[in-house]
Design an enzyme around this catalytic site. Structure first.
Site, PDB file in Angstrom:
ATOM      1  N   LYS A 156       0.648  39.730 -36.162  1.00 41.08           N
ATOM      2  CA  LYS A 156       0.627  39.784 -34.699  1.00 41.08           C
ATOM      3  C   LYS A 156       0.194  38.428 -34.173  1.00 41.08           C
ATOM      4  O   LYS A 156      -0.492  37.670 -34.871  1.00 41.08           O
ATOM      5  CB  LYS A 156      -0.373  40.846 -34.245  1.00 41.08           C
ATOM      6  CG  LYS A 156      -0.167  41.344 -32.831  1.00 41.08           C
ATOM      7  CD  LYS A 156       0.807  42.487 -32.726  1.00 41.08           C
ATOM      8  CE  LYS A 156       0.981  42.909 -31.284  1.00 41.08           C
ATOM      9  NZ  LYS A 156       1.840  44.090 -31.138  1.00 41.08           N
ATOM     10  N   GLY A 198      -0.905  53.712 -17.256  1.00 37.02           N
ATOM     11  CA  GLY A 198      -0.162  52.452 -17.375  1.00 37.02           C
ATOM     12  C   GLY A 198       1.331  52.686 -17.259  1.00 37.02           C
ATOM     13  O   GLY A 198       1.941  53.317 -18.125  1.00 37.02           O
ATOM     14  N   VAL A 199       1.914  52.207 -16.158  1.00 36.84           N
ATOM     15  CA  VAL A 199       3.363  52.381 -15.966  1.00 36.84           C
ATOM     16  C   VAL A 199       4.032  51.009 -15.968  1.00 36.84           C
ATOM     17  O   VAL A 199       4.699  50.618 -15.021  1.00 36.84           O
ATOM     18  CB  VAL A 199       3.689  53.199 -14.690  1.00 36.84           C
ATOM     19  CG1 VAL A 199       3.413  54.666 -14.928  1.00 36.84           C
ATOM     20  CG2 VAL A 199       2.886  52.706 -13.475  1.00 36.84           C
ATOM     21  N   GLY A 200       3.825  50.288 -17.068  1.00 36.61           N
ATOM     22  CA  GLY A 200       4.457  48.983 -17.259  1.00 36.61           C
ATOM     23  C   GLY A 200       5.786  49.160 -17.961  1.00 36.61           C
ATOM     24  O   GLY A 200       6.502  50.145 -17.743  1.00 36.61           O
ATOM     25  N   VAL A 206       6.790  50.106 -20.968  1.00 37.79           N
ATOM     26  CA  VAL A 206       7.042  51.366 -21.679  1.00 37.79           C
ATOM     27  C   VAL A 206       6.825  52.564 -20.755  1.00 37.79           C
ATOM     28  O   VAL A 206       7.631  53.496 -20.712  1.00 37.79           O
ATOM     29  CB  VAL A 206       6.117  51.501 -22.916  1.00 37.79           C
ATOM     30  CG1 VAL A 206       6.376  52.822 -23.629  1.00 37.79           C
ATOM     31  CG2 VAL A 206       6.335  50.340 -23.875  1.00 37.79           C
TER      32      VAL A 206
HETATM   33  P1  NAD Z   1       2.884  46.286 -19.979  1.00 38.59           P
HETATM   34  O1  NAD Z   1       1.934  45.155 -19.826  1.00 38.59           O
HETATM   35  O2  NAD Z   1       4.269  46.130 -19.467  1.00 38.59           O
HETATM   36  O3  NAD Z   1       2.288  47.596 -19.275  1.00 38.59           O
HETATM   37  C1  NAD Z   1       0.957  47.959 -19.338  1.00 38.59           C
HETATM   38  C2  NAD Z   1       0.592  48.514 -17.968  1.00 38.59           C
HETATM   39  O4  NAD Z   1      -0.735  49.026 -18.034  1.00 38.59           O
HETATM   40  C3  NAD Z   1       0.618  47.454 -16.865  1.00 38.59           C
HETATM   41  O5  NAD Z   1       1.399  47.922 -15.774  1.00 38.59           O
HETATM   42  C4  NAD Z   1      -0.855  47.285 -16.508  1.00 38.59           C
HETATM   43  O6  NAD Z   1      -1.045  46.961 -15.133  1.00 38.59           O
HETATM   44  C5  NAD Z   1      -1.402  48.656 -16.833  1.00 38.59           C
HETATM   45  N1  NAD Z   1      -2.830  48.713 -17.066  1.00 38.59           N
HETATM   46  C6  NAD Z   1      -3.633  47.791 -17.665  1.00 38.59           C
HETATM   47  N2  NAD Z   1      -4.902  48.228 -17.674  1.00 38.59           N
HETATM   48  C7  NAD Z   1      -4.885  49.461 -17.086  1.00 38.59           C
HETATM   49  C8  NAD Z   1      -5.894  50.438 -16.804  1.00 38.59           C
HETATM   50  N3  NAD Z   1      -7.173  50.244 -17.132  1.00 38.59           N
HETATM   51  N4  NAD Z   1      -5.531  51.589 -16.191  1.00 38.59           N
HETATM   52  C9  NAD Z   1      -4.243  51.803 -15.859  1.00 38.59           C
HETATM   53  N5  NAD Z   1      -3.258  50.912 -16.079  1.00 38.59           N
HETATM   54  C10 NAD Z   1      -3.586  49.769 -16.694  1.00 38.59           C
HETATM   55  O7  NAD Z   1       2.874  46.669 -21.520  1.00 38.59           O
HETATM   56  P2  NAD Z   1       3.911  47.591 -22.297  1.00 38.59           P
HETATM   57  O8  NAD Z   1       4.896  46.742 -22.994  1.00 38.59           O
HETATM   58  O9  NAD Z   1       4.389  48.695 -21.405  1.00 38.59           O
HETATM   59  O10 NAD Z   1       2.975  48.197 -23.438  1.00 38.59           O
HETATM   60  C11 NAD Z   1       2.021  49.203 -23.131  1.00 38.59           C
HETATM   61  C12 NAD Z   1       1.219  49.522 -24.393  1.00 38.59           C
HETATM   62  O11 NAD Z   1       2.098  49.966 -25.414  1.00 38.59           O
HETATM   63  C13 NAD Z   1       0.467  48.318 -24.996  1.00 38.59           C
HETATM   64  O12 NAD Z   1      -0.714  48.760 -25.608  1.00 38.59           O
HETATM   65  C14 NAD Z   1       1.423  47.812 -26.067  1.00 38.59           C
HETATM   66  O13 NAD Z   1       0.745  47.103 -27.085  1.00 38.59           O
HETATM   67  C15 NAD Z   1       1.973  49.123 -26.572  1.00 38.59           C
HETATM   68  N6  NAD Z   1       3.275  48.999 -27.199  1.00 38.59           N
HETATM   69  C16 NAD Z   1       4.315  48.478 -26.510  1.00 38.59           C
HETATM   70  C17 NAD Z   1       5.561  48.378 -27.123  1.00 38.59           C
HETATM   71  C18 NAD Z   1       6.766  47.852 -26.387  1.00 38.59           C
HETATM   72  O14 NAD Z   1       7.887  48.071 -26.866  1.00 38.59           O
HETATM   73  N7  NAD Z   1       6.608  47.208 -25.225  1.00 38.59           N
HETATM   74  C19 NAD Z   1       5.721  48.805 -28.447  1.00 38.59           C
HETATM   75  C20 NAD Z   1       4.629  49.370 -29.121  1.00 38.59           C
HETATM   76  C21 NAD Z   1       3.404  49.448 -28.483  1.00 38.59           C
END
Ligand code: NAD
Length: 364
Positions: free
Chosen positions: A80, A181-183, A185
Protein backbone atom coordinates in the site's frame (compact mmCIF):
# COMPACT_ATOMS: atom_id res chain seq x y z
CA UNK A 1 9.33 4.38 17.99
CA UNK A 2 11.41 2.22 15.67
CA UNK A 3 9.99 0.45 12.66
CA UNK A 4 10.90 -3.12 13.60
CA UNK A 5 9.17 -2.89 16.99
CA UNK A 6 6.18 -0.97 15.60
CA UNK A 7 2.98 -2.77 16.75
CA UNK A 8 1.80 -2.99 13.12
CA UNK A 9 5.15 -4.05 11.62
CA UNK A 10 4.12 -7.71 11.26
CA UNK A 11 7.17 -8.87 9.28
CA UNK A 12 6.81 -6.37 6.42
CA UNK A 13 9.27 -7.26 3.66
CA UNK A 14 10.25 -3.63 3.05
CA UNK A 15 9.12 -0.07 3.69
CA UNK A 16 10.14 2.76 1.36
CA UNK A 17 10.08 6.50 2.07
CA UNK A 18 10.07 9.03 -0.76
CA UNK A 19 10.56 12.79 -0.82
CA UNK A 20 10.52 15.05 -3.86
CA UNK A 21 11.16 18.68 -2.91
CA UNK A 22 10.03 19.96 -6.34
CA UNK A 23 6.44 18.70 -6.11
CA UNK A 24 6.31 18.50 -2.31
CA UNK A 25 5.74 14.74 -2.48
CA UNK A 26 6.25 12.83 0.74
CA UNK A 27 5.09 9.24 0.47
CA UNK A 28 5.54 5.86 2.10
CA UNK A 29 5.18 2.58 0.19
CA UNK A 30 4.91 -0.50 2.41
CA UNK A 31 5.42 -3.98 0.98
CA UNK A 32 3.96 -6.51 3.38
CA UNK A 33 4.29 -9.70 1.34
CA UNK A 34 5.23 -10.82 -2.14
CA UNK A 35 4.69 -14.51 -1.36
CA UNK A 36 1.81 -14.74 -3.86
CA UNK A 37 3.15 -12.21 -6.40
CA UNK A 38 4.05 -8.51 -6.65
CA UNK A 39 2.51 -6.37 -3.90
CA UNK A 40 -0.71 -4.79 -5.16
CA UNK A 41 -2.68 -2.16 -3.27
CA UNK A 42 -3.99 1.35 -3.71
CA UNK A 43 -2.52 4.70 -2.86
CA UNK A 44 -4.19 6.91 -0.24
CA UNK A 45 -3.70 10.68 0.01
CA UNK A 46 -4.50 11.91 3.48
CA UNK A 47 -3.70 14.75 5.85
CA UNK A 48 -2.15 12.81 8.74
CA UNK A 49 -1.70 14.50 12.10
CA UNK A 50 1.83 13.05 12.27
CA UNK A 51 4.29 10.97 10.23
CA UNK A 52 3.84 8.26 12.84
CA UNK A 53 0.12 7.98 12.06
CA UNK A 54 0.91 7.79 8.33
CA UNK A 55 3.30 4.91 8.97
CA UNK A 56 0.77 3.10 11.17
CA UNK A 57 -1.91 3.52 8.50
CA UNK A 58 0.22 2.29 5.61
CA UNK A 59 1.42 -0.75 7.59
CA UNK A 60 -2.11 -1.79 8.55
CA UNK A 61 -3.44 -1.20 5.04
CA UNK A 62 -0.55 -3.07 3.46
CA UNK A 63 -1.05 -6.20 5.58
CA UNK A 64 -4.77 -5.96 4.82
CA UNK A 65 -3.94 -6.10 1.11
CA UNK A 66 -1.93 -9.29 1.58
CA UNK A 67 -4.97 -10.89 3.19
CA UNK A 68 -7.42 -9.39 0.71
CA UNK A 69 -5.54 -10.52 -2.39
CA UNK A 70 -4.98 -13.97 -0.90
CA UNK A 71 -8.63 -14.63 -0.02
CA UNK A 72 -9.76 -13.22 -3.39
CA UNK A 73 -7.54 -15.81 -5.10
CA UNK A 74 -5.40 -13.21 -6.90
CA UNK A 75 -1.76 -13.81 -7.91
CA UNK A 76 -0.62 -10.75 -5.95
CA UNK A 77 0.94 -9.99 -2.62
CA UNK A 78 0.06 -7.05 -0.41
CA UNK A 79 1.34 -3.49 -0.37
CA UNK A 80 0.00 0.00 0.00
CA UNK A 81 1.10 3.60 -0.46
CA UNK A 82 0.23 6.78 1.40
CA UNK A 83 0.90 10.30 0.17
CA UNK A 84 1.09 12.79 3.03
CA UNK A 85 -1.22 15.68 2.14
CA UNK A 86 0.04 19.04 3.39
CA UNK A 87 -0.26 22.68 2.33
CA UNK A 88 3.25 22.34 0.90
CA UNK A 89 2.15 19.39 -1.27
CA UNK A 90 -1.00 20.47 -3.12
CA UNK A 91 -2.79 17.98 -5.36
CA UNK A 92 -1.00 18.69 -8.64
CA UNK A 93 -0.06 16.67 -11.69
CA UNK A 94 3.61 17.07 -10.66
CA UNK A 95 2.85 15.43 -7.31
CA UNK A 96 1.43 12.34 -8.99
CA UNK A 97 4.20 12.25 -11.58
CA UNK A 98 6.71 12.22 -8.73
CA UNK A 99 4.71 9.46 -7.06
CA UNK A 100 4.75 7.52 -10.35
CA UNK A 101 8.53 7.90 -10.42
CA UNK A 102 8.69 6.52 -6.87
CA UNK A 103 6.56 3.51 -7.82
CA UNK A 104 8.68 2.92 -10.91
CA UNK A 105 11.90 2.93 -8.86
CA UNK A 106 10.65 -0.26 -7.14
CA UNK A 107 10.74 -1.99 -10.52
CA UNK A 108 7.42 -3.81 -10.22
CA UNK A 109 7.67 -4.88 -6.60
CA UNK A 110 4.61 -2.69 -5.94
CA UNK A 111 1.61 -2.00 -8.21
CA UNK A 112 -0.53 1.00 -7.35
CA UNK A 113 -4.14 2.08 -7.95
CA UNK A 114 -6.72 4.47 -6.44
CA UNK A 115 -7.68 4.63 -2.79
CA UNK A 116 -9.13 7.39 -0.61
CA UNK A 117 -8.31 10.88 -1.89
CA UNK A 118 -7.15 9.70 -5.33
CA UNK A 119 -9.02 9.91 -8.63
CA UNK A 120 -8.73 8.16 -11.98
CA UNK A 121 -7.17 11.37 -13.38
CA UNK A 122 -4.49 11.25 -10.67
CA UNK A 123 -3.67 7.71 -11.75
CA UNK A 124 -3.33 8.89 -15.35
CA UNK A 125 -0.55 11.23 -14.17
CA UNK A 126 1.07 8.31 -12.29
CA UNK A 127 0.84 6.24 -15.49
CA UNK A 128 2.92 8.86 -17.34
CA UNK A 129 5.90 7.74 -15.19
CA UNK A 130 5.33 4.03 -14.59
CA UNK A 131 3.63 0.94 -16.00
CA UNK A 132 3.13 -0.47 -12.51
CA UNK A 133 -0.29 1.11 -12.10
CA UNK A 134 -3.89 0.02 -12.58
CA UNK A 135 -7.37 1.52 -12.25
CA UNK A 136 -7.25 3.39 -15.56
CA UNK A 137 -10.13 3.66 -18.03
CA UNK A 138 -10.16 0.87 -20.60
CA UNK A 139 -11.80 0.66 -23.98
CA UNK A 140 -14.89 -1.40 -24.88
CA UNK A 141 -15.76 -4.21 -22.50
CA UNK A 142 -12.20 -4.72 -21.24
CA UNK A 143 -11.81 -4.99 -17.46
CA UNK A 144 -10.58 -1.90 -15.68
CA UNK A 145 -11.23 1.71 -14.75
CA UNK A 146 -12.51 3.11 -11.47
CA UNK A 147 -12.60 0.20 -8.98
CA UNK A 148 -15.28 1.79 -6.77
CA UNK A 149 -18.39 0.40 -8.56
CA UNK A 150 -16.91 -3.10 -8.30
CA UNK A 151 -16.14 -2.62 -4.62
CA UNK A 152 -19.73 -1.47 -4.13
CA UNK A 153 -21.11 -4.47 -6.03
CA UNK A 154 -19.16 -6.91 -3.85
CA UNK A 155 -20.25 -5.13 -0.68
CA UNK A 156 -23.86 -5.15 -1.86
CA UNK A 157 -23.86 -8.92 -2.44
CA UNK A 158 -21.94 -9.35 0.81
CA UNK A 159 -24.68 -7.47 2.68
CA UNK A 160 -27.25 -9.78 1.08
CA UNK A 161 -25.29 -12.81 2.32
CA UNK A 162 -24.90 -11.37 5.83
CA UNK A 163 -28.57 -10.43 6.09
CA UNK A 164 -29.54 -13.95 4.99
CA UNK A 165 -27.19 -15.48 7.58
CA UNK A 166 -28.23 -13.20 10.45
CA UNK A 167 -31.97 -12.70 9.82
CA UNK A 168 -32.83 -15.52 7.43
CA UNK A 169 -34.10 -12.89 4.96
CA UNK A 170 -33.91 -13.72 1.27
CA UNK A 171 -33.89 -10.09 0.09
CA UNK A 172 -33.01 -6.61 1.30
CA UNK A 173 -36.57 -5.33 0.85
CA UNK A 174 -37.43 -3.08 3.84
CA UNK A 175 -34.08 -3.81 5.49
CA UNK A 176 -32.61 -0.55 6.84
CA UNK A 177 -28.94 0.05 6.07
CA UNK A 178 -26.95 2.87 7.69
CA UNK A 179 -24.15 3.94 5.34
CA UNK A 180 -21.26 5.88 6.88
CA UNK A 181 -19.58 7.82 4.07
CA UNK A 182 -21.13 8.38 0.64
CA UNK A 183 -17.95 8.90 -1.37
CA UNK A 184 -16.80 6.87 -4.37
CA UNK A 185 -17.98 3.50 -3.03
CA UNK A 186 -20.82 4.67 -0.77
CA UNK A 187 -22.71 6.36 -3.57
CA UNK A 188 -22.75 3.25 -5.79
CA UNK A 189 -23.65 1.08 -2.81
CA UNK A 190 -26.61 3.32 -1.89
CA UNK A 191 -27.96 3.07 -5.42
CA UNK A 192 -27.77 -0.74 -5.40
CA UNK A 193 -29.37 -0.93 -1.95
CA UNK A 194 -32.18 1.38 -3.02
CA UNK A 195 -32.84 -0.66 -6.17
CA UNK A 196 -33.07 -3.77 -3.96
CA UNK A 197 -35.76 -2.12 -1.80
CA UNK A 198 -33.61 -1.33 1.24
CA UNK A 199 -34.20 1.82 3.30
CA UNK A 200 -31.22 4.12 3.71
CA UNK A 201 -29.76 6.20 6.51
CA UNK A 202 -26.66 8.12 5.44
CA UNK A 203 -24.03 10.44 6.90
CA UNK A 204 -20.98 12.17 5.52
CA UNK A 205 -18.73 14.94 6.78
CA UNK A 206 -18.79 16.39 3.26
CA UNK A 207 -22.02 18.33 2.56
CA UNK A 208 -21.57 18.15 -1.21
CA UNK A 209 -21.45 14.32 -1.13
CA UNK A 210 -24.61 14.27 0.97
CA UNK A 211 -26.40 16.62 -1.40
CA UNK A 212 -25.38 14.44 -4.37
CA UNK A 213 -26.67 11.20 -2.83
CA UNK A 214 -29.96 12.77 -1.72
CA UNK A 215 -30.59 13.83 -5.32
CA UNK A 216 -30.24 10.20 -6.45
CA UNK A 217 -31.99 8.09 -3.80
CA UNK A 218 -34.37 8.65 -0.89
CA UNK A 219 -32.34 8.61 2.33
CA UNK A 220 -32.59 9.83 5.91
CA UNK A 221 -29.59 12.01 6.71
CA UNK A 222 -28.11 11.91 10.20
CA UNK A 223 -25.10 13.61 11.77
CA UNK A 224 -21.74 11.86 11.31
CA UNK A 225 -21.45 11.32 15.08
CA UNK A 226 -24.77 9.40 15.12
CA UNK A 227 -24.56 7.14 12.05
CA UNK A 228 -22.79 4.22 13.75
CA UNK A 229 -25.55 3.99 16.32
CA UNK A 230 -28.49 4.24 13.90
CA UNK A 231 -31.64 2.22 14.36
CA UNK A 232 -30.87 -0.05 11.39
CA UNK A 233 -30.48 -3.76 10.71
CA UNK A 234 -27.19 -3.22 8.87
CA UNK A 235 -24.32 -0.81 9.47
CA UNK A 236 -22.13 -0.28 6.39
CA UNK A 237 -18.93 1.63 7.25
CA UNK A 238 -17.76 3.17 3.98
CA UNK A 239 -15.54 6.00 5.23
CA UNK A 240 -12.34 5.38 7.15
CA UNK A 241 -10.93 2.69 9.43
CA UNK A 242 -10.94 2.05 13.20
CA UNK A 243 -14.64 2.82 13.57
CA UNK A 244 -15.35 -0.46 15.41
CA UNK A 245 -13.71 -0.18 18.81
CA UNK A 246 -14.38 -0.62 22.53
CA UNK A 247 -16.13 2.76 22.69
CA UNK A 248 -18.42 2.37 19.68
CA UNK A 249 -19.28 -1.34 19.65
CA UNK A 250 -21.45 -1.40 22.80
CA UNK A 251 -23.61 1.37 21.27
CA UNK A 252 -24.12 -0.23 17.84
CA UNK A 253 -27.75 -1.26 17.33
CA UNK A 254 -27.37 -2.96 13.94
CA UNK A 255 -27.01 -6.76 14.06
CA UNK A 256 -24.93 -6.86 10.88
CA UNK A 257 -21.79 -4.81 10.14
CA UNK A 258 -20.84 -5.07 6.49
CA UNK A 259 -19.18 -2.23 4.60
CA UNK A 260 -16.39 -1.14 2.29
CA UNK A 261 -13.98 0.64 4.63
CA UNK A 262 -10.56 -0.92 5.17
CA UNK A 263 -9.43 -1.76 8.71
CA UNK A 264 -12.84 -1.27 10.29
CA UNK A 265 -11.76 -3.07 13.48
CA UNK A 266 -9.45 -0.98 15.69
CA UNK A 267 -7.96 -4.28 16.91
CA UNK A 268 -8.57 -8.00 16.41
CA UNK A 269 -10.23 -8.10 19.87
CA UNK A 270 -12.97 -5.88 18.52
CA UNK A 271 -14.06 -8.74 16.28
CA UNK A 272 -14.65 -10.81 19.41
CA UNK A 273 -16.54 -7.89 21.00
CA UNK A 274 -18.93 -7.79 18.05
CA UNK A 275 -19.39 -11.53 18.11
CA UNK A 276 -20.16 -11.59 21.86
CA UNK A 277 -22.92 -9.03 21.26
CA UNK A 278 -24.45 -11.14 18.49
CA UNK A 279 -23.39 -8.71 15.76
CA UNK A 280 -22.40 -10.49 12.54
CA UNK A 281 -19.29 -8.83 11.11
CA UNK A 282 -18.37 -9.33 7.45
CA UNK A 283 -14.54 -9.17 7.47
CA UNK A 284 -13.65 -5.98 5.59
CA UNK A 285 -10.98 -7.33 3.31
CA UNK A 286 -13.23 -10.19 2.20
CA UNK A 287 -16.33 -8.10 1.44
CA UNK A 288 -14.51 -5.12 -0.13
CA UNK A 289 -12.32 -7.08 -2.58
CA UNK A 290 -14.37 -6.14 -5.67
CA UNK A 291 -12.17 -3.17 -6.51
CA UNK A 292 -8.89 -5.03 -6.33
CA UNK A 293 -10.38 -7.89 -8.35
CA UNK A 294 -11.11 -5.35 -11.09
CA UNK A 295 -7.70 -3.63 -10.99
CA UNK A 296 -5.93 -7.00 -10.88
CA UNK A 297 -7.76 -8.21 -13.99
CA UNK A 298 -7.01 -4.90 -15.71
CA UNK A 299 -3.32 -5.16 -14.84
CA UNK A 300 -3.01 -8.77 -15.94
CA UNK A 301 -4.82 -8.00 -19.22
CA UNK A 302 -6.98 -10.16 -21.46
CA UNK A 303 -9.98 -9.86 -19.18
CA UNK A 304 -13.49 -8.56 -19.56
CA UNK A 305 -16.04 -6.83 -17.36
CA UNK A 306 -18.08 -10.04 -17.41
CA UNK A 307 -15.16 -12.01 -15.99
CA UNK A 308 -14.67 -9.38 -13.28
CA UNK A 309 -18.39 -9.46 -12.47
CA UNK A 310 -18.37 -13.23 -12.09
CA UNK A 311 -15.28 -13.05 -9.81
CA UNK A 312 -16.86 -10.29 -7.69
CA UNK A 313 -19.99 -12.42 -7.37
CA UNK A 314 -17.89 -15.07 -5.62
CA UNK A 315 -17.46 -12.76 -2.62
CA UNK A 316 -20.80 -13.69 -0.95
CA UNK A 317 -19.93 -17.39 -1.20
CA UNK A 318 -16.65 -16.78 0.65
CA UNK A 319 -18.51 -14.83 3.31
CA UNK A 320 -21.12 -17.57 3.72
CA UNK A 321 -18.32 -20.06 4.36
CA UNK A 322 -16.70 -17.75 6.93
CA UNK A 323 -20.05 -17.16 8.66
CA UNK A 324 -20.71 -20.92 8.76
CA UNK A 325 -17.23 -21.68 10.17
CA UNK A 326 -17.66 -18.93 12.79
CA UNK A 327 -21.05 -20.33 13.76
CA UNK A 328 -19.84 -23.92 14.07
CA UNK A 329 -16.60 -23.06 15.90
CA UNK A 330 -17.97 -20.26 18.09
CA UNK A 331 -15.09 -18.04 16.95
CA UNK A 332 -15.31 -14.49 15.57
CA UNK A 333 -15.54 -14.05 11.80
CA UNK A 334 -12.37 -11.91 11.65
CA UNK A 335 -10.34 -14.69 13.29
CA UNK A 336 -11.66 -17.23 10.77
CA UNK A 337 -10.85 -14.92 7.84
CA UNK A 338 -7.34 -14.10 9.11
CA UNK A 339 -6.59 -17.79 9.54
CA UNK A 340 -7.81 -18.52 6.00
CA UNK A 341 -5.73 -15.67 4.53
CA UNK A 342 -2.56 -16.68 6.39
CA UNK A 343 -2.91 -20.31 5.29
CA UNK A 344 -3.21 -19.24 1.62
CA UNK A 345 -0.13 -17.00 1.93
CA UNK A 346 1.87 -19.74 3.64
CA UNK A 347 0.95 -22.22 0.90
CA UNK A 348 2.00 -19.63 -1.71
CA UNK A 349 5.29 -18.94 0.06
CA UNK A 350 6.18 -22.61 0.04
CA UNK A 351 5.44 -23.01 -3.69
CA UNK A 352 8.34 -22.71 -6.07
CA UNK A 353 6.65 -20.31 -8.49
CA UNK A 354 7.90 -17.14 -10.19
CA UNK A 355 7.03 -14.07 -8.13
CA UNK A 356 8.43 -11.28 -10.28
CA UNK A 357 5.73 -9.04 -11.81
CA UNK A 358 6.63 -9.83 -15.39
CA UNK A 359 6.36 -13.50 -14.52
CA UNK A 360 3.12 -12.84 -12.64
CA UNK A 361 1.58 -11.55 -15.85
CA UNK A 362 2.33 -14.95 -17.31
CA UNK A 363 0.67 -16.71 -14.34
CA UNK A 364 -2.60 -15.14 -15.45
P1 NAD B 1 -13.92 8.36 -0.60
O1 NAD B 1 -12.89 9.26 -0.03
O2 NAD B 1 -14.41 8.61 -1.98
O3 NAD B 1 -15.22 8.36 0.34
C1 NAD B 1 -15.17 8.36 1.72
C2 NAD B 1 -16.29 9.27 2.20
O4 NAD B 1 -16.35 9.19 3.62
C3 NAD B 1 -16.07 10.74 1.83
O5 NAD B 1 -17.23 11.25 1.20
C4 NAD B 1 -15.79 11.40 3.18
O6 NAD B 1 -16.26 12.74 3.23
C5 NAD B 1 -16.57 10.51 4.12
N1 NAD B 1 -16.16 10.55 5.50
C6 NAD B 1 -14.90 10.68 6.01
N2 NAD B 1 -14.95 10.68 7.35
C7 NAD B 1 -16.27 10.51 7.69
C8 NAD B 1 -16.97 10.42 8.93
N3 NAD B 1 -16.33 10.48 10.11
N4 NAD B 1 -18.31 10.25 8.91
C9 NAD B 1 -18.97 10.18 7.74
N5 NAD B 1 -18.36 10.28 6.54
C10 NAD B 1 -17.03 10.44 6.53
O7 NAD B 1 -13.36 6.88 -0.44
P2 NAD B 1 -13.91 5.56 -1.14
O8 NAD B 1 -13.07 5.24 -2.31
O9 NAD B 1 -15.39 5.62 -1.29
O10 NAD B 1 -13.53 4.46 -0.04
C11 NAD B 1 -14.29 4.36 1.16
C12 NAD B 1 -13.65 3.30 2.06
O11 NAD B 1 -13.64 2.05 1.37
C13 NAD B 1 -12.18 3.57 2.43
O12 NAD B 1 -11.92 3.05 3.71
C14 NAD B 1 -11.40 2.77 1.40
O13 NAD B 1 -10.11 2.43 1.86
C15 NAD B 1 -12.29 1.56 1.27
N6 NAD B 1 -12.14 0.87 0.01
C16 NAD B 1 -12.35 1.52 -1.16
C17 NAD B 1 -12.22 0.84 -2.36
C18 NAD B 1 -12.49 1.50 -3.69
O14 NAD B 1 -12.66 0.78 -4.68
N7 NAD B 1 -12.59 2.83 -3.75
C19 NAD B 1 -11.86 -0.52 -2.36
C20 NAD B 1 -11.68 -1.17 -1.13
C21 NAD B 1 -11.81 -0.46 0.05
Amino acid sequence: MGVFNHPEFDHHESIHHFEDPGSGLRAIIAIHSTALGPAAGGCRRWDYASDELALTDVLRLSRGMTYKNAVAGLPFGGGKAVILATDRAPKTRELFEAFGQAVDSLNGLYITAEDVGISVDDMRAVRSRTHFVSGLPQSGTNAGGDPSPWTALGVFHGIEAAVAARFGADSLRNITVAVQGVGHVGVYLCRLLHEAGAKLIVADVDKESLRAICEQVPAEVVAPRDILFSDAEVLAPCALGNVLNSETIPRIRARVVAGAANNQLASADDGARLSELGILYAPDYVINAGGVISVAHEYLGNSTEERVRSEVCRIPGRLRQIFADAESSGRPTNAIADELARSIVERGASRDEPKHPTEARRIA
